[in-house]
Design an enzyme around this catalytic site. Structure first.
Site, PDB file in Angstrom:
ATOM      1  N   PRO A  48       9.505 -45.054  24.950  1.00 43.92           N
ATOM      2  CA  PRO A  48       8.776 -44.018  24.214  1.00 43.92           C
ATOM      3  C   PRO A  48       8.670 -44.425  22.747  1.00 43.92           C
ATOM      4  O   PRO A  48       9.616 -44.989  22.184  1.00 43.92           O
ATOM      5  CB  PRO A  48       9.632 -42.766  24.405  1.00 43.92           C
ATOM      6  CG  PRO A  48      10.982 -43.263  24.781  1.00 43.92           C
ATOM      7  CD  PRO A  48      10.779 -44.575  25.473  1.00 43.92           C
ATOM      8  N   HIS A  49       7.506 -44.165  22.145  1.00 44.06           N
ATOM      9  CA  HIS A  49       7.296 -44.635  20.776  1.00 44.06           C
ATOM     10  C   HIS A  49       6.237 -43.793  20.081  1.00 44.06           C
ATOM     11  O   HIS A  49       5.443 -43.108  20.734  1.00 44.06           O
ATOM     12  CB  HIS A  49       6.879 -46.103  20.773  1.00 44.06           C
ATOM     13  CG  HIS A  49       5.654 -46.372  21.595  1.00 44.06           C
ATOM     14  ND1 HIS A  49       5.709 -46.538  22.963  1.00 44.06           N
ATOM     15  CD2 HIS A  49       4.359 -46.481  21.261  1.00 44.06           C
ATOM     16  CE1 HIS A  49       4.493 -46.753  23.427  1.00 44.06           C
ATOM     17  NE2 HIS A  49       3.641 -46.720  22.409  1.00 44.06           N
ATOM     18  N   ALA A  50       6.236 -43.879  18.756  1.00 40.84           N
ATOM     19  CA  ALA A  50       5.221 -43.195  17.954  1.00 40.84           C
ATOM     20  C   ALA A  50       5.213 -43.782  16.554  1.00 40.84           C
ATOM     21  O   ALA A  50       6.216 -44.332  16.089  1.00 40.84           O
ATOM     22  CB  ALA A  50       5.499 -41.696  17.888  1.00 40.84           C
TER      23      ALA A  50
END
Length: 134
Positions: A48-50
């Site tokens: 998961p990333h942003a």
């Protein structure tokens, strides 16, 4: 963690965010990104990333789940290694480079298995150092 959202929340709490960045906004940004496109890579790994406005440098947290967390991976397997990656909003290359490096490094099954068995951060760092392939 019992589910993706909880895993993201738990990992986000580990990161030393600058005071100007609200942790809840980071969690919502990552969660919203996750709902658009799940980040389970397969082989028991999720990323998961942003991109986060105001973040000065990339940040990474690793969670290890004995039972695994469903990140909707193509192979249907739950993620046992969950990497939460935050990168500065305007740094286009950092996120892709780090994601690719993690995917490449952990494409090795024996390394994934060893990583799932570490008990703490120091053991993880020792493993990464011993497995380095410069």
């Amino acid at each position: 963690a019992a589910d993706r959202r909880t895993a993201i929340e738990e990992l986000a709490r580990l990161l030393p965010l600058p005071a100007s960045i609200r942790r809840e906004e980071v969690i919502e940004t990552v969660w919203n990104r996750e709902q658009l496109l799940a980040t389970g890579l397969g082989h028991a790994i999720a990323l998961p990333h942003a991109r986060i406005e105001g973040l000065p440098v990339p940040m990474l947290a690793l969670g290890i789940s004995k039972d695994g967390v469903d990140f909707d991976a193509p192979d249907g397997k739950p993620a046992k290694l969950v990497f939460l990656l935050l990168t500065p909003l305007l740094d286009d290359g950092a996120q892709l480079e780090i994601l690719a490096d993690i995917a490449r490094t952990f494409s090795d099954e024996p390394l994934r298995e060893k990583a799932r068995l570490v008990k703490n951060y120091v053991e993880f760092l020792a493993l990464m150092k011993s497995e380095r392939r410069d």
